[in-house]
Design an enzyme around this catalytic site. Structure first.
Site, mmCIF file in Angstrom:
data_model
loop_
_atom_site.group_PDB
_atom_site.id
_atom_site.type_symbol
_atom_site.label_atom_id
_atom_site.label_comp_id
_atom_site.label_asym_id
_atom_site.label_seq_id
_atom_site.Cartn_x
_atom_site.Cartn_y
_atom_site.Cartn_z
ATOM 1 N N LYS A 153 0.849 -1.193 0.000
ATOM 2 C CA LYS A 153 0.000 0.000 0.000
ATOM 3 C C LYS A 153 0.882 1.239 0.000
ATOM 4 O O LYS A 153 1.457 1.621 1.018
ATOM 5 C CB LYS A 153 -0.918 0.038 1.234
ATOM 6 C CG LYS A 153 -2.038 1.064 1.060
ATOM 7 C CD LYS A 153 -2.511 1.708 2.331
ATOM 8 C CE LYS A 153 -1.687 2.875 2.787
ATOM 9 N NZ LYS A 153 -1.659 4.050 1.874
ATOM 10 N N SER A 207 5.420 7.909 9.818
ATOM 11 C CA SER A 207 5.549 8.691 11.048
ATOM 12 C C SER A 207 5.535 7.783 12.278
ATOM 13 O O SER A 207 4.947 6.698 12.262
ATOM 14 C CB SER A 207 4.405 9.693 11.135
ATOM 15 O OG SER A 207 3.174 9.010 11.177
ATOM 16 N N THR A 208 6.145 8.256 13.335
ATOM 17 C CA THR A 208 6.147 7.503 14.591
ATOM 18 C C THR A 208 4.720 7.361 15.113
ATOM 19 O O THR A 208 4.351 6.316 15.658
ATOM 20 C CB THR A 208 7.079 8.192 15.606
ATOM 21 O OG1 THR A 208 8.424 8.109 15.089
ATOM 22 C CG2 THR A 208 7.054 7.521 16.962
ATOM 23 N N CYS A 262 13.711 10.789 6.500
ATOM 24 C CA CYS A 262 13.780 10.346 7.903
ATOM 25 C C CYS A 262 15.207 10.421 8.435
ATOM 26 O O CYS A 262 15.425 10.538 9.623
ATOM 27 C CB CYS A 262 13.214 8.942 8.050
ATOM 28 S SG CYS A 262 13.859 7.800 6.840
ATOM 29 N N GLU A 355 10.393 16.214 14.597
ATOM 30 C CA GLU A 355 10.764 15.978 13.202
ATOM 31 C C GLU A 355 9.995 16.982 12.341
ATOM 32 O O GLU A 355 8.759 16.953 12.295
ATOM 33 C CB GLU A 355 10.405 14.544 12.796
ATOM 34 C CG GLU A 355 10.799 14.243 11.368
ATOM 35 C CD GLU A 355 10.574 12.786 10.977
ATOM 36 O OE1 GLU A 355 9.462 12.287 11.193
ATOM 37 O OE2 GLU A 355 11.508 12.170 10.438
#
Ligand code: NDP
Length: 453
Positions: A153, A207-208, A262, A355
């Site tokens: 995906k 993302s975290t 990242c 971030e």
């Protein structure tokens, strides 16, 4: 339902593609499940040949894929070409690994024990928009080499090269159902894959925050999970370093891919004694960065991926931010943001802690080695980082002290096909690339054979 895909440099519509929902995710998992027994049973040399063939087919389409990626993700064409080259290399590397998926023999009483590395089954790959096909390839290569089948995906914003990849894989002879791409939203389509009882593993980059929901969702069916998440990586510049080299490299470690990386070394920690000299050299480089049309060969930095991303990035540079250098950017249309350096930034400032995922670098001065290590580790993340010094012993001492997965000394590069890549702390779980990635797409099986001895 269709998915409207934009070109971030112009805001124009680039493509309309079918928008996959949870039912499409279910159908893709069913196809992957049906294809698994035969794919798993393909003899290793034959599976290797198929993956080498896939790499050759991708190499033939490399320029076309690079242009598509450059337009859809807004990245400079030179960078996109480099990324597509890596995609080809990844498939070649893991084609070669198919026949090196080794187990052990272990001496035990009364017989022999041996281990096999078995595939997992259907694996869901959920990937982001910053390096769309590259990050997918990091997962697809080892996953397919190990004998798993796949539902990929891609991010809704950048599905085009993944959809092309599905076609190329079929043309290259991979059996129907081995690679399935569903281009739909994470909140519906992605979530369904995470919860699906027939999915054995989820490999995620993003993302975290979403990584947390994936780990929680996967826990319901005890799925294997690997996560490659955010970062706030340090770039440590000691006063004894080659400052010109450090200042020439530092901007690219933040402004490459318009900061949407990242691995971005977005906290530049500079020894106070060298701060002025470093900033003078840095300013010259940043002001010279050519921001513009991704398809122009001279472009070094493109736009951000979306209006929402630009808004997020702008929130880290308020009116009173300590802007030391601001490069140029086109007016629009397009989601442009100029390369921006903030200096000095307090270590507890939001811009120094979160971030940003945009072209904003924070310069933070430090007094000595001990403080440099303390500041570098003072983050929930631990993905990458750099150390610039001419003192070799210090370089290794600091490298061992940093809680981070990938480090470079006197360089700002972190990603190579043959070396493991991944994070400490909230930057993720597991490793991609190199031999380690293969382990994450297999289970160890122990077989004891009684020999009567
Ligand atoms: P996300 O983490 O939301 O997206 C990454 C992938 O996860 C996309 O394919 C997304 O689908 C999918 N996804 C989203 N929600 C779910 C869910 N509940 N279940 C399953 N899959 C899901 O990143 P964003 O695009 O929102 O970017 C936000 C921030 O994340 C960035 O500003 C940056 O800080 C960070 N980020 C970090 C990346 C990295 O390489 N470490 C990469 C991308 C972002 P879809 O987008 O199609 O809805």
């Amino acid at each position: 339902m269709t998915l409207t895909v934009l070109e971030p440099a112009t805001e124009a519509v680039l493509a309309e593609v079918p928008r996959a929902g949870p039912d499409d995710a279910d159908a893709a998992v069913a196809r992957a499940k049906a294809a698994y027994p035969a794919w798993r049973a393909v003899a290793p040399p034959d599976r290797a040949r198929l993956l080498y063939g896939l790499a050759d087919a991708l190499a033939e389409r490399q320029e076309e894929l690079a242009v598509l990626e450059a337009r859809n993700a807004g990245k400079p064409i030179g960078d996109a070409r480099g990324e597509m080259g890596m995609v080809v290399d990844v498939f070649r590397y893991y084609a070669g690994a198919v026949e090196r998926n080794l187990g052990d023999t272990i001496p035990v009483t009364g017989g022999v024990a041996m281990t096999f590395r078995e595939p997992l089954g259907v694996v869901a790959l959920i990937t982001p928009w910053n390096f769309p096909l590259t990050i997918a390839a990091w997962k697809l290569g080892p996953c397919l080499a190990a004998g798993n089948t796949v539902v990929l995906k891609p991010a809704e914003l950048t599905p085009l090269t993944a959809l092309e990849f599905e076609r190329i894989a079929l043309e290259a002879g991979l059996p129907e159902g081995v690679v399935n791409v569903v281009a739909g939203p994470g909140s519906t389509c992605g979530r369904r894959l995470v919860e699906h009882p027939d999915v054995a593993k989820v490999a995620f980059t993003g993302s975290t925050a979403v990584g947390r929901t994936i780990a929680a969702g996967a826990a319901q069916t005890i799925k294997r999970v690997t996560l490659e998440l955010g970062g706030k990586s340090p770039n440590l510049v000691f006063a004894d370093a080659d400052l010109e080299a450090a200042a020439a490299a530092a901007p690219w470690a933040v402004f490459g891919n318009a900061g949407q990386d990242c691995c971005a070394r977005s906290r530049i920690l500079v020894e106070s004694a060298a701060l002025d000299r470093f900033m003078d050299a840095l300013e010259e480089v940043v002001e010279g960065i050519r921001v513009g049309d991704p398809l122009d060969e001279a472009t070094q930095m493109g736009p951000l991926i979306s209006a929402a991303q630009r808004e997020t990035v702008a929130s880290y540079v308020p009116e009173d931010a300590p802007v030391a250098v601001r490069g140029s950017a086109p007016d629009g249309p397009g989601f442009w943001f100029p390369p921006t350096v903030l200096c000095p930034v307090a270590p507890d400032d939001r811009a120094a802690r979160e971030e940003i995922f945009g072209p904003v670098a924070c310069v933070i001065p430090f007094r000595d080695e001990a403080e440099a290590i303390e500041l570098a580790n003072d983050t929930v993340y631990g993905l990458s980082g750099s150390i610039w010094t001419r003192d070799g012993a210090r370089a290794l001492r600091v490298a061992r002290a940093l809680d981070t997965g990938v480090l470079s000394i006197n360089s700002n590069t972190s990603v190579r096909v043959a070396t493991p890549f991944g994070g400490f702390k909230q930057s993720g779980v597991g490793r991609e690339l190199g031999p380690h990635a293969l382990e994450h797409y297999t289970e160890v099986k122990t077989v004891y054979y009684a020999t009567g001895g």
